[in-house]
Design a protein around this motif. Structure first.
Motif, PDB file in Angstrom:
ATOM      1  N   LEU A  14      84.328  34.851  56.718  1.00 29.80           N
ATOM      2  CA  LEU A  14      83.031  34.891  57.384  1.00 29.80           C
ATOM      3  C   LEU A  14      83.140  35.331  58.840  1.00 29.80           C
ATOM      4  CD1 LEU A  14      81.278  31.775  55.837  1.00 29.80           C
ATOM      5  CD2 LEU A  14      81.086  34.183  55.165  1.00 29.80           C
ATOM      6  N   ASP A  16      85.263  37.575  59.700  1.00 33.91           N
ATOM      7  CA  ASP A  16      85.767  38.941  59.570  1.00 33.91           C
ATOM      8  C   ASP A  16      87.181  39.097  60.138  1.00 33.91           C
ATOM      9  OD1 ASP A  16      85.437  41.501  58.594  1.00 33.91           O
ATOM     10  OD2 ASP A  16      84.661  42.278  60.497  1.00 33.91           O
ATOM     11  N   HIS A  47      76.457  38.473  51.376  1.00 33.11           N
ATOM     12  CA  HIS A  47      77.910  38.278  51.402  1.00 33.11           C
ATOM     13  C   HIS A  47      78.281  36.836  51.731  1.00 33.11           C
ATOM     14  CE1 HIS A  47      82.156  39.046  52.043  1.00 33.11           C
ATOM     15  NE2 HIS A  47      82.054  38.455  53.224  1.00 33.11           N
ATOM     16  N   THR A  48      77.602  36.254  52.714  1.00 30.48           N
ATOM     17  CA  THR A  48      77.917  34.885  53.125  1.00 30.48           C
ATOM     18  C   THR A  48      77.747  33.905  51.974  1.00 30.48           C
ATOM     19  OG1 THR A  48      77.247  35.350  55.399  1.00 30.48           O
ATOM     20  CG2 THR A  48      77.333  33.039  54.734  1.00 30.48           C
ATOM     21  N   LEU A  52      80.649  31.718  49.945  1.00 24.46           N
ATOM     22  CA  LEU A  52      80.528  30.261  49.840  1.00 24.46           C
ATOM     23  C   LEU A  52      80.537  29.808  48.386  1.00 24.46           C
ATOM     24  CD1 LEU A  52      77.905  29.543  52.628  1.00 24.46           C
ATOM     25  CD2 LEU A  52      80.337  28.975  52.654  1.00 24.46           C
TER      26      LEU A  52
END
Length: 77
Positions: A14, A16, A47-48, A52
């Motif tokens: 997250l 990067d 994406h997040t 998760l």
């Protein structure tokens, strides 16, 4: 410890982190192996949320399993 590896990878991904780095690469490989059964279990747009779900679900499962084993090993009812 297994859940810790997954949580560290979630944070690195997250934020990067540079996947070319040896340490980051190790965490990525270990997390992929630990979460192989759950990656892609749910398909979401962001994406997040995908990270998760892909790595967070196995982290929770490993914590629950560890608690059950510890409870039985140390005699908790």
């Amino acid at each position: 410890m297994l859940a810790g590896i997954l949580v560290i990878w979630i944070i690195m991904d997250l934020l990067d982190a540079d996947r070319g780095n040896t340490v980051v690469g190790w965490f990525h490989s270990a997390a992929d192996w630990l979460a192989a059964w759950s990656i892609g279990l749910f398909d979401v747009a962001g994406h997040t949320l995908q990270v998760l779900l892909d790595y967070g679900i196995p982290a929770v499962v490993y914590v629950v399993i560890a608690n059950v084993i510890a409870g039985r090993a140390f005699g908790r009812p």
